[in-house]
Design an enzyme around this catalytic site. Structure first.
Site, short mmCIF file in Angstrom:
data_model
loop_
_atom_site.label_atom_id
_atom_site.label_comp_id
_atom_site.label_asym_id
_atom_site.label_seq_id
_atom_site.Cartn_x
_atom_site.Cartn_y
_atom_site.Cartn_z
N SER A 77 4.64 -17.26 -24.03
CA SER A 77 4.15 -16.15 -23.22
C SER A 77 5.11 -14.96 -23.13
O SER A 77 4.64 -13.81 -23.04
CB SER A 77 3.76 -16.64 -21.82
OG SER A 77 4.84 -17.26 -21.17
N ARG B 245 -8.95 -13.79 -33.26
CA ARG B 245 -9.54 -13.23 -32.05
C ARG B 245 -8.49 -12.89 -31.00
O ARG B 245 -8.82 -12.48 -29.89
CB ARG B 245 -10.58 -14.21 -31.50
CG ARG B 245 -11.80 -14.35 -32.42
CD ARG B 245 -12.81 -15.34 -31.89
NE ARG B 245 -12.34 -16.70 -31.93
CZ ARG B 245 -12.43 -17.49 -33.01
NH1 ARG B 245 -12.97 -17.03 -34.12
NH2 ARG B 245 -11.98 -18.74 -32.97
N MET C 218 -10.79 -10.64 -38.79
CA MET C 218 -11.40 -10.74 -37.47
C MET C 218 -11.62 -12.17 -37.02
O MET C 218 -12.09 -12.41 -35.89
CB MET C 218 -12.71 -9.93 -37.44
CG MET C 218 -12.43 -8.44 -37.48
SD MET C 218 -13.94 -7.46 -37.44
CE MET C 218 -13.23 -5.79 -37.50
N ARG D 150 -27.29 0.78 -45.39
CA ARG D 150 -26.00 0.16 -45.68
C ARG D 150 -26.11 -1.29 -46.17
O ARG D 150 -25.16 -1.83 -46.74
CB ARG D 150 -25.13 0.18 -44.41
CG ARG D 150 -25.67 -0.69 -43.28
CD ARG D 150 -24.75 -0.71 -42.08
NE ARG D 150 -25.33 -1.45 -40.96
CZ ARG D 150 -24.67 -1.77 -39.85
NH1 ARG D 150 -23.40 -1.42 -39.72
NH2 ARG D 150 -25.27 -2.42 -38.88
N ARG E 2 -1.31 -15.84 -42.80
CA ARG E 2 -1.75 -14.88 -43.81
C ARG E 2 -0.64 -14.40 -44.73
O ARG E 2 -0.80 -13.43 -45.44
CB ARG E 2 -2.39 -13.67 -43.10
CG ARG E 2 -3.58 -14.03 -42.23
CD ARG E 2 -4.69 -14.71 -43.00
NE ARG E 2 -5.84 -14.99 -42.14
CZ ARG E 2 -6.96 -15.57 -42.55
NH1 ARG E 2 -7.08 -15.95 -43.82
NH2 ARG E 2 -7.96 -15.77 -41.72
N ASN F 26 -0.14 -8.13 -29.80
CA ASN F 26 1.24 -8.29 -29.33
C ASN F 26 2.02 -9.14 -30.32
O ASN F 26 1.48 -9.59 -31.33
CB ASN F 26 1.26 -8.87 -27.91
CG ASN F 26 0.59 -10.23 -27.83
OD1 ASN F 26 0.79 -11.10 -28.67
ND2 ASN F 26 -0.23 -10.43 -26.79
N ALA F 27 3.30 -9.34 -30.04
CA ALA F 27 4.16 -10.05 -30.99
C ALA F 27 3.73 -11.50 -31.20
O ALA F 27 3.85 -12.04 -32.31
CB ALA F 27 5.61 -9.99 -30.52
N ARG F 28 3.25 -12.14 -30.16
CA ARG F 28 2.81 -13.54 -30.32
C ARG F 28 1.60 -13.60 -31.26
O ARG F 28 1.52 -14.47 -32.13
CB ARG F 28 2.48 -14.15 -28.97
CG ARG F 28 2.24 -15.65 -29.04
CD ARG F 28 1.91 -16.22 -27.67
NE ARG F 28 1.94 -17.68 -27.69
CZ ARG F 28 1.59 -18.43 -26.65
NH1 ARG F 28 1.21 -17.86 -25.51
NH2 ARG F 28 1.62 -19.75 -26.74
#
Length: 256
Positions: A80, A105, A102, A183, A210, A199-201
């Protein structure tokens, strides 16, 4: 700012018909547009657990003096304190990359909409640095370089297919068909753009999955195109939070 091993490759404009053309790219765009992220953010967030309101004194702490604390948090997977920061990126990537991106999440997304704007004729075609031949069994395979004939086939097939699809898209728009319907004819190799905030986490979680990186405790085998995005993220994050990044690498690239 363009990221990835093919960053030096220029855009190629390929004629599709007498009246229309498409743009072919083999790179990704990753720009850091806003950030509030530093190693000191980890320090003050962690120390509130032991000193309470006195941790406010650590808002501008020298993170180098707390290198051991950051390393401890990473090793023990106290995650955290790594969440009290923010980075927003502008990313352009083909839709098949966004489908994978995506799945994460733990980031926030706002993407351009093919319902509300006419999509640009920009498509991804891998260049000849990309390995394209799959060998081995599922879960234990690798990708190897292809022959000139195979790369020629990829380029000619994809350029022709993308060109015809975009021409069909334009034809439907000219006939008065709604953008959200027109489309549907476009391939997943068309580029889309989005803002991505994390954020960094969340960043470490993304990178652990990845990037295929030496020293990873749990090796990952990502598709090359999303790894290009991850490489650009990591380079920018490492400059913002060098001590946290070093602890992440030293700990086997395991997200806390």
């Amino acid at each position: 700012m363009v990221a990835g091993p093919s960053a030096a490759v220029p855009l190629i404009v390929s004629a599709v018909s007498e009246h229309r053309s498409i743009i072919i790219r083999s790179d990704m765009t990753v720009e850091l547009v806003r950030s509030s992220a530093s190693d000191a953010d980890v320090v003050f967030a962690a120390r509130v657990s032991t000193v309470g309101e006195q941790s406010l004194e650590d808002l501008d702490a020298d993170p180098a003096s707390a290198r051991g604390l950051i390393g401890y948090l990473m090793r023990e997977r106290h995650g955290s304190p790594f969440e009290h920061n923010s980075m927003t990126f502008f990313v352009q990537a083909p839709i098949f990359v966004w489908r994978e991106h995506m799945r994460h999440r733990i980031a926030s997304y706002n993407e351009e909409s093919g319902r509300y704007r006419e999509l640009k004729p920009c498509f991804y075609v891998p260049n000849r640095e990309r390995n394209i031949v799959q060998v081995g069994k599922t879960g234990a395979y690798e990708f190897l370089h292809g022959s000139d004939d195979q790369y020629d086939l990829i380029e000619s097939s994809m350029v022709e297919s993308c060109g015809r699809s975009y021409e069909a898209y334009q034809g439907m728009l000219e006939a008065g068909i709604a953008r959200e319907v027109a489309r549907m004819v476009l391939p997943v190799s068309i580029y889309s753009s989005a803002y991505v905030t994390m954020n960094a986490r969340a960043m470490m979680n993304f990178l652990s999955l990845r990037r295929k990186a030496e020293g990873s405790q749990y090796p990952s085998y990502p598709q090359r195109e999303i790894e290009m995005v991850a490489e650009a993220y990591e380079a920018k994050w490492a400059r913002l939070m060098p001590i946290t990044h070093a602890a992440f690498v030293a700990g086997g690239r395991v997200a806390p």
